[in-house]
Design a protein around this motif. Structure first.
Motif: not given
Length: 405
Positions: A264-270
């Motif tokens: 979920x890290x990329x999704x949270x960053x985006x």
């Protein structure tokens, strides 16, 4: 209709409500007052902002065009971000700007991605080592605010100690408060010293590559561009890390990543780039002639502030919120057009941010907020959006130690 003060109640805590109120009252282009009651236009319409950033002939970056200079005192706190006579890439236009932008992009593109990630992991581990044994930390002051500057200092050419010392001056400058001019001077002096050193002793770093390919650009122009690279690279990246961690600590959709996962890290960053962009507003563009925009009459020389977050939240383009945050990169977090953040700089910021988040989740898998979420506060700035503190608790763990190769 009276203009709103850009720096005022609600501008930093609940900017989304402020943008909605502006949109209801004024439409996609709202009259605002800057520090000292200086008038400007805030562009919060997605299509209008796309037009402004995509038409440099009509909306120029040349600050000499501003029709308010006679009203601006020498100690105006916004001079570090709205200035004239500075030989930096921010105020260069036309073909000269394109050559200069290419120089910076090429210098940044020379950063080895593997080395960048290794440096980011090393400094992340080193910072975590300073607090992992006590079970508590402030992830803003002790982590997010320190990680980007240490990585950037190394790839640009500073020593680790010199880079750490730059944090306060850059923060003061970007926040455009009482300490802005002093922060700008310290950063300038540090950049000037590094450029002079690398001119005499080139190395494998960004500054040396800039100097080697500078062509007609002077050393002072390189100094000015290094100031932009450092300040624009550090604070937004620090806020990107801090706000993403806050989102993952407080939103159940990302809870899985807090227990050993990374999916979920990329999704949270985006999502942060869409909903809580680190750079909320950015000066500026100057109308080269009388025109209209969003139903407003814009006079020649008027200053337009780029309302990046306001445009991101424009309901005219937010008909399907899930599709916008789920990997959609059409946000304005890095601006748009020929003066946008260079693509290599965007990639560097993403590597530093993602690595920093992943490392702390790996090292401290049971991390949790130490205070109620509603007690957390944002920085008092209409320009940069980030938390002043992010206190957490976790199970104490031993430091890793070890030297970086």
């Amino acid at each position: 209709m009276s203009p709103l003060h850009l720096r005022g109640p609600g501008s930093h805590e609940e900017p989304a409500e402020l943008y909605r109120a502006m949109r209801r009252k004024h439409g996609p282009v709202a009259p605002v007052l800057l520090d000292g009651g200086i008038p400007a236009w805030l562009v919060i319409g997605y299509r209008e902002l796309h037009q402004v950033t995509g038409d440099p002939e009509l909306f120029s970056r040349d600050s000499e065009l501003w029709n308010q200079w006679d009203n601006i005192p020498d100690d105006w706190p916004l001079r570090p971000v709205v200035n004239r006579g500075q030989p930096s890439i921010l105020y260069t236009v036309g073909e000269r700007h394109r050559r200069r932008s290419g120089l910076l992009s090429d210098a940044l593109d020379g950063v080895d991605p593997a080395v960048l990630r290794a440096d980011s992991e090393h400094f992340a581990d080193e910072l975590i080592d300073t607090f992992c044994g006590r079970g508590t930390a402030d992830l803003i002051d002790e982590y997010a605010m320190l990680l980007p500057v240490r990585v950037l200092a190394r790839i640009y050419g500073w020593t680790d100690e010199e880079g750490t010392a730059l944090v306060t001056s850059m923060t003061d400058m970007i926040n455009a408060g009482d300490r802005a001019l002093a922060g700008q001077k310290h950063l300038h002096d540090s950049c000037q010293a590094l450029v002079a050193q690398r001119a005499a002793e080139p190395a494998d770093d960004v500054v040396s590559r800039m100097l080697a390919a500078r062509g007609e650009f002077t050393e002072e122009e390189i100094v000015q561009d290094l100031m932009i690279l450092m300040s624009a690279g550090h604070q937004p990246t620090a806020d990107w890390i801090g706000t993403s961690l806050h989102l993952m600590l407080t939103d159940h959709r990302f809870a899985a990543s807090m227990f050993g996962g990374r999916s979920s890290v990329p999704e949270a960053m985006n999502e942060v780039l869409w909903e809580q962009a680190p750079t909320q507003n950015m000066p500026g563009r100057y109308a080269t002639r009388d025109t209209t925009l969003g139903g407003r009459r814009i006079d020649a020389g008027d200053l337009l502030i780029l309302g990046l977050q306001g445009a991101n939240s424009d309901p005219q383009v937010r008909t399907d919120g899930a599709s916008l945050t789920g990997g959609n990169n059409a946000h304005f977090a890095f601006s748009h057009g020929e003066h946008r953040c260079p693509f290599p700089a965007q990639e560097i910021a993403e590597v530093i941010s993602r690595t920093g988040i992943e490392v702390i989740l790996d090292r401290l898998p049971d991390i949790d907020l130490a205070v109620p979420a509603e007690s957390l506060r944002r920085r008092e700035s209409p320009w940069m959006r980030g938390f002043t503190a992010l206190p957490v608790t976790f199970t104490p763990t031993p430091a890793l130690g070890g030297a970086h190769p």
